[in-house]
Structure formats: structure tokens, C-alpha cells
Design a protein around this motif. Structure first.
Motif, PDB file in Angstrom:
ATOM      1  N   ALA A 173     -12.240   0.014  83.716  1.00 13.51           N
ATOM      2  CA  ALA A 173     -11.516   1.282  83.601  1.00 13.51           C
ATOM      3  C   ALA A 173     -10.199   1.102  82.858  1.00 13.51           C
ATOM      4  CB  ALA A 173     -11.270   1.867  84.993  1.00 13.51           C
ATOM      5  N   ARG A 174      -9.481   0.008  83.139  1.00 15.05           N
ATOM      6  CA  ARG A 174      -8.214  -0.236  82.450  1.00 15.05           C
ATOM      7  C   ARG A 174      -8.422  -0.414  80.935  1.00 15.05           C
ATOM      8  NH1 ARG A 174      -3.718  -1.751  85.473  1.00 15.05           N
ATOM      9  NH2 ARG A 174      -4.050  -2.121  87.707  1.00 15.05           N
ATOM     10  N   MET A 175      -9.469  -1.143  80.578  1.00 19.25           N
ATOM     11  CA  MET A 175      -9.759  -1.353  79.162  1.00 19.25           C
ATOM     12  C   MET A 175     -10.138  -0.037  78.481  1.00 19.25           C
ATOM     13  SD  MET A 175     -11.940  -4.920  79.314  1.00 19.25           S
ATOM     14  CE  MET A 175     -12.132  -5.022  77.535  1.00 19.25           C
ATOM     15  N   GLU A 176     -11.026   0.721  79.131  1.00 19.93           N
ATOM     16  CA  GLU A 176     -11.462   1.992  78.568  1.00 19.93           C
ATOM     17  C   GLU A 176     -10.289   2.936  78.360  1.00 19.93           C
ATOM     18  OE1 GLU A 176     -15.932   3.039  79.914  1.00 19.93           O
ATOM     19  OE2 GLU A 176     -14.462   3.095  81.502  1.00 19.93           O
ATOM     20  N   LEU A 177      -9.473   3.089  79.389  1.00 14.86           N
ATOM     21  CA  LEU A 177      -8.353   4.019  79.305  1.00 14.86           C
ATOM     22  C   LEU A 177      -7.407   3.641  78.168  1.00 14.86           C
ATOM     23  CD1 LEU A 177      -7.498   4.596  83.082  1.00 14.86           C
ATOM     24  CD2 LEU A 177      -8.413   6.280  81.478  1.00 14.86           C
ATOM     25  N   PHE A 178      -7.113   2.362  78.053  1.00 19.43           N
ATOM     26  CA  PHE A 178      -6.158   1.938  77.028  1.00 19.43           C
ATOM     27  C   PHE A 178      -6.706   2.185  75.624  1.00 19.43           C
ATOM     28  CE2 PHE A 178      -4.324  -1.253  74.165  1.00 19.43           C
ATOM     29  CZ  PHE A 178      -2.981  -0.936  74.293  1.00 19.43           C
ATOM     30  N   ILE A 179      -7.933   1.762  75.361  1.00 17.76           N
ATOM     31  CA  ILE A 179      -8.477   1.889  74.007  1.00 17.76           C
ATOM     32  C   ILE A 179      -8.758   3.348  73.651  1.00 17.76           C
ATOM     33  CG2 ILE A 179     -10.422   1.304  72.503  1.00 17.76           C
ATOM     34  CD1 ILE A 179     -10.526  -1.417  73.803  1.00 17.76           C
ATOM     35  N   PHE A 180      -9.349   4.100  74.568  1.00 17.35           N
ATOM     36  CA  PHE A 180      -9.614   5.508  74.285  1.00 17.35           C
ATOM     37  C   PHE A 180      -8.309   6.273  74.056  1.00 17.35           C
ATOM     38  CE2 PHE A 180     -13.923   4.977  76.085  1.00 17.35           C
ATOM     39  CZ  PHE A 180     -14.636   5.714  75.154  1.00 17.35           C
ATOM     40  N   PHE A 181      -7.353   6.072  74.945  1.00 15.96           N
ATOM     41  CA  PHE A 181      -6.093   6.809  74.882  1.00 15.96           C
ATOM     42  C   PHE A 181      -5.349   6.513  73.576  1.00 15.96           C
ATOM     43  CE2 PHE A 181      -1.593   7.426  75.832  1.00 15.96           C
ATOM     44  CZ  PHE A 181      -1.597   8.667  76.456  1.00 15.96           C
ATOM     45  N   THR A 182      -5.205   5.242  73.260  1.00 13.96           N
ATOM     46  CA  THR A 182      -4.444   4.883  72.062  1.00 13.96           C
ATOM     47  C   THR A 182      -5.156   5.334  70.782  1.00 13.96           C
ATOM     48  OG1 THR A 182      -5.462   2.679  72.160  1.00 13.96           O
ATOM     49  CG2 THR A 182      -3.253   2.919  73.093  1.00 13.96           C
ATOM     50  N   THR A 183      -6.472   5.202  70.755  1.00 13.82           N
ATOM     51  CA  THR A 183      -7.218   5.607  69.561  1.00 13.82           C
ATOM     52  C   THR A 183      -7.110   7.111  69.330  1.00 13.82           C
ATOM     53  OG1 THR A 183      -8.775   3.775  69.850  1.00 13.82           O
ATOM     54  CG2 THR A 183      -9.479   5.590  68.439  1.00 13.82           C
ATOM     55  N   LEU A 184      -7.237   7.883  70.401  1.00  8.14           N
ATOM     56  CA  LEU A 184      -7.106   9.339  70.263  1.00  8.14           C
ATOM     57  C   LEU A 184      -5.722   9.721  69.756  1.00  8.14           C
ATOM     58  CD1 LEU A 184      -8.957  10.578  73.477  1.00  8.14           C
ATOM     59  CD2 LEU A 184      -9.708  10.858  71.118  1.00  8.14           C
ATOM     60  N   LEU A 185      -4.694   9.038  70.271  1.00  8.77           N
ATOM     61  CA  LEU A 185      -3.324   9.376  69.853  1.00  8.77           C
ATOM     62  C   LEU A 185      -3.007   8.857  68.453  1.00  8.77           C
ATOM     63  CD1 LEU A 185      -1.177  10.987  71.470  1.00  8.77           C
ATOM     64  CD2 LEU A 185      -3.114  10.227  72.824  1.00  8.77           C
ATOM     65  N   GLN A 186      -3.741   7.880  67.984  1.00  8.13           N
ATOM     66  CA  GLN A 186      -3.594   7.446  66.593  1.00  8.13           C
ATOM     67  C   GLN A 186      -4.071   8.527  65.625  1.00  8.13           C
ATOM     68  OE1 GLN A 186      -5.735   3.556  66.697  1.00  8.13           O
ATOM     69  NE2 GLN A 186      -4.161   2.923  65.243  1.00  8.13           N
ATOM     70  N   TYR A 187      -5.136   9.199  66.005  1.00 12.38           N
ATOM     71  CA  TYR A 187      -5.817  10.089  65.064  1.00 12.38           C
ATOM     72  C   TYR A 187      -5.545  11.572  65.270  1.00 12.38           C
ATOM     73  CZ  TYR A 187      -8.497   6.208  63.161  1.00 12.38           C
ATOM     74  OH  TYR A 187      -8.855   5.045  62.534  1.00 12.38           O
TER      75      TYR A 187
END
Length: 490
Positions: free
Chosen positions: A439-453
Motif C-alpha cells: 500500500a505504501r508503494m502504491e500510494l507513493f507512485i500513484f500519487f506522485t505520478t498523477l501530480l506530475q501530469y
């Protein structure tokens, strides 16, 4: 109507009335005897026969009521949910002491009646004793083997990020599918969308007042539509998983494990070949554990992401800071899990989202494995215990602004990320969330990627102040239905 029919009808009414009287007497006697035990136990509001403290509680938002009661009765107190005695633990220090320092005494799982009807105590979440130990140990080892918490799973998460960028409105976690079933589903696959929708709906039904009443008074369950609706929905979930598991069994190759299910089947086969046929590795535990993992792996992560985007849309200055840090440190390259070390503010925002959103405010119910004297209070073996996680995540002695969205809770004076012991979003102790690292990995990668784009904001005609942070009623706390506008920024 003939005289005979009338007499039969009257007789049936008398029989029903008699049965109700017997039930009422039974509950009064059992309730009164259990209330007497309370003299030795933790303090609490005085209960009524049969009803207990129900008139003092809001079943739709039970954690709210318990937070208020903790202000009166302290960090360890007793309530009666109908005739059922429950000990509530409140505040960081008390919850940590119980779940970590006394993990053995408070380590069993109490059965929620409506779930007990369908799981029969099977599965990694609801089992106890050696069965639970074997299943949890097996699940942890094999989920790690398939990448949970390791860099190997990053490719699967990143793959989902690419799909998510194409279909922004779909936030249903698919990584857990590839780990459990051994393959991923397309977002428009009806098998997948049906499973996700039904899992989310089941979670909502579990939190309904109707389901809560059934858990307390199961003898009136056949009159409750939500209980029957949940059972029908769960039956459909079981049948769907049986079809999926049937396909995996047909194509099973013990020399090539595709995911958790194959690993389970291989263990089951090995035990049977050695003559052990009554092990915990049976079809019932496989089916229930798979449903456990799928539901936990989709609902909570998806809800946390929705909370995160809603909060950033409501507080655009914080969103500005996240995107500035991402642009300055990462640029346009793909974010990696190891980037958490160099993205302190973004990491703090994710943690603060988990703290404030308070997805599972009551935790799942525990049960004492033996008589225990805790903080001077006697608690009998077999007593239901509610660790009130909301009281930990909102503990005024641990958090500067417990009811506000304040990422500085996880930053030091130099802007570096700091861990907080009172951050118990995944619970603690021996029953800590099985999929925490994933869950920690998913949240970090999904969250940051969405905010990048993307830049997230309220839809046209809606202001930040209009965005409502009141959660929907359910077994978990999810955002109320809302719309957000996503504008590409790369």
C-alpha cells in the motif's frame, strides 16, 4: 375466513408472541448477569437491559460517539452494544501498549456476525490460533516473493500508472490482482469492474445501520433488507471467485507459480501428497483469503488516493508545493519508490492524507486471548476490544493540529521528513495490515505520478470551500461523491 383458519392464525400469533417473550427474558437475564461483571472492569456509561448503550451511540458514525465517550471515561472504557460487552481503547499510548506491548493478550480477532455468516471464521483476516498463524505467515512470505515491498513490484505499479493516466477516472487498484491471481485485468474487463464494484458495495453495506443492528441482534436479521442484500452480494462474489479459481486450478503448474493462488495450491498439493488432508490449506481458506486480499487491496488504497486528490483540490497552495518539489527534483522522469528520500514534502503530504482521512477509524475488532489486567482494569478472556484508531490519528497530545490538513506534522524544522510513532494508519502489533508495504508503494507512485501530469481543481462553478470533506457512511471512510477537474500540466 373459516373458524379453523382464524384459530390457526390466532395460534400462530400467540406462538410468535411467546417466542418473543422468551427471547426478551433470555436477553434480560444474560444482559443483567454480564452487566454485573462490569464492576471489576473499565468504567463506562450505565447500560440498559437488552439495549445496552445503543441510545447513546450513533451507529452510522460509531467512532464519533466513542471519541466523545473517551473524553468522559478515559482511555480504557466499557460500552454495551446491545447485550455485547465491548472494551474501547483510546489514545496513542493506550492503543500502542495494548497492541504492541500486550500483543499476545489482545491478539485474537473477534468475529463480526454478518461476516461470520459468510466466512465461517476462514481466511487470513478473520481466523485465529494456529490457523491464523499459518495463513498469515504463508501470505506474508509469498506476497513478498511476488514482489510486495520490493523493487520488483515497481514495474507493475508503474504499468498501472500508465493505464491510469489514460483512464484518469479509474482508481481501482489492479496490482493486487496480478499478485493474487497471477495476471492483471484490463480496466474495461467486466470481470474486473464487477469485482471492484461489488467489493466497494459490500464495504458500504457492512457500515450501514441495518448491518450493525443485525450484528447486535441476529435473531431479527431476516427482517433487515441490508443484511439480505449483503448476503446476496457476497454469494455473487464467492461464485465469481470460484470461477476464477477454477480456471487457475485447471491451468495450474506446480513448477511455475503465477501468483499467490498458485503458491497456495502448491502448498495444498504438497501436504496432501504427504498424507495431510485436514490442514489449514483448504479450498475454503483459499477462497476467503483471496477475497480478503482483493477487498483490502482495492478499497483502502483507492479511497486514500481519492482523499488525497480531494484534499489537494481543496488546498491548492499545498498542491503547488507538491508540484514544485516534483518538478524541481524529478522533472519529467518516472518516479521511483527510492525517491521518497528526496521528496520530503510530497511524502509528508501522503502521510498526512492517510492520517486525516482516517480510513478505518475503529480498526477491526480484537478479542482478548486470556484474562488480563490492563492499566489497572480487569478484562475477561474473550472480551471484544475496539482499538479506536481515530483517537490515535487525532490524538491532541501527539499532533499539533489533529483536525487540520497539516503536512508539517511529518516535517522537522529543516523540512526533512520525520516518522511519527503515532501514525497508525495500518494499525499495529501482530494484526498490523498484511499489505502495508504494498500500500505504501502504491500510494507513493500513484500519487506522485498523477501530480506530475495533472492539476486537480474543483469543477467549473465550484469553489475550494464548496468541496465537502464529510466522509460517506460505510465500514471504511470514503469521500462523499464529488467531481474534480484534471488538467494536464505536462
Amino acid at each position: 375466513m373459516g373458524i379453523l383458519d382464524l384459530l390457526l392464525q390466532v395460534s400462530s400469533y400467540v406462538s410468535l408472541l411467546g417466542a418473543l417473550v422468551v427471547l426478551l427474558l433470555f436477553y434480560v437475564i444474560s444482559s443483567c448477569s454480564s452487566f454485573q461483571d462490569d464492576r471489576k472492569g473499565p468504567p463506562g456509561p450505565k447500560p440498559l437491559p437488552i439495549l445496552g448503550n445503543l441510545l447513546q451511540l450513533d451507529l452510522k458514525r460509531l467512532y464519533h460517539s466513542l471519541l466523545k465517550l473517551s473524553q468522559t471515561y478515559g482511555s480504557v472504557f466499557t460500552i454495551y452494544l446491545g447485550p455485547k460487552k465491548v472494551v474501547v481503547l483510546a489514545g496513542y499510548k493506550t492503543v500502542k501498549e495494548a497492541l504492541v506491548n500486550h500483543s499476545e493478550e489482545f491478539g485474537d480477532r473477534d468475529q463480526v456476525r454478518i461476516l461470520k455468516d459468510v466466512t465461517k471464521g476462514n481466511g487470513v483476516i478473520w481466523s485465529n490460533g494456529e490457523e491464523w498463524k499459518d495463513l498469515r505467515r504463508f501470505a506474508l512470505i509469498n506476497l513478498k516473493d511476488f514482489g510486495m515491498g520490493k523493487s520488483a513490484i515497481e514495474d507493475k505499479i508503474i504499468e498501472e500508472c500508465d493505464k491510469l493516466k489514460e483512464m484518469l477516472k479509474t482508481f481501482k487498484g489492479n496490482i493486487i490482482c496480478s499478485m493474487v491471481y497471477g495476471y492483471r485485468f484490463e480496466y474495461d474487463d467486466p470481470e474486473f469492474t464487477t469485482m471492484v464494484a461489488r467489493a466497494n458495495w459490500n464495504v458500504q453495506l457492512l457500515g450501514s445501520a441495518s448491518a450493525q443492528v443485525y450484528n447486535l441482534f441476529p435473531w431479527i436479521g431476516r427482517f433487515l433488507s441490508k443484511r439480505n442484500e449483503f448476503l446476496r452480494s457476497n454469494t455473487a462474489t464467492v461464485e465469481q471467485n470460484m470461477r476464477l479459481l477454477g480456471h487457475l486450478k485447471e491451468t495450474f503448474n506446480p513448477q511455475m507459480c503465477r501468483g499467490f493462488v498458485d503458491a497456495f495450491l502448491r502448498r495444498k498439493q504438497t501436504l496432501e501428497e504427504s498424507g495431510i488432508t485436514n490442514s489449514h490449506f483448504n479450498d475454503k481458506n483459499l477462497r476467503t483469503t483471496v477475497i480478503n486480499l482483493f477487498t483490502a487491496g482495492t478499497d483502502t488504497t483507492a479511497s486514500t488516493l481519492r482523499w488525497g486528490l480531494l484534499l489537494l483540490a481543496k488546498y491548492p497552495k499545498i498542491q503547488d508545493q507538491v508540484q514544485e518539489e516534483l518538478k524541481r527534483v524529478i522533472g519529467s522522469r518516472q518516479v521511483q519508490v527510492e525517491d521518497r528520500k528526496i521528496l520530503p514534502f510530497t511524502n509528508a503530504v501522503i502521510h498526512e492524507t492517510q492520517r486525516l482521512s482516517n480510513i478505518l477509524p475503529l480498526s477491526l475488532p480484537h478479542k482478548t486471548t486470556q484474562d488480563v489486567t490492563f492499566q489497572g482494569h480487569f478484562i475477561k478472556k474473550g472480551t471484544t476490544v475496539y482499538p479506536l484508531l481515530a483517537s490515535v490519528l487525532y490524538d491532541e497530545s501527539e499532533w499539533e493540529k489533529p483536525r487540520s490538513f497539516h503536512p508539517a506534522h511529518f516535517l522537522d524544522k529543516d523540512g526533512k521528513f520525520v516518522k511519527r510513532d503515532a501514525f497508525m494508519a495500518f494499525s499495529a502489533g501482530r494484526r498490523v495490515c498484511l499489505g502495508e508495504s504494498l500500500a505504501r508503494m502504491e500510494l507513493f507512485i500513484f500519487f506522485t505520478t498523477l501530480l506530475q501530469y495533472f492539476r486537480f481543481s474543483p469543477p467549473p462553478g465550484v469553489s475550494e470551500d464548496d468541496l465537502d470533506l464529510t466522509p460517506s457512511v460505510g465500514f471504511t471512510l470514503t469521500p462523499s461523491p464529488h467531481k474534480l477537474r484534471a488538467v494536464a500540466c505536462i
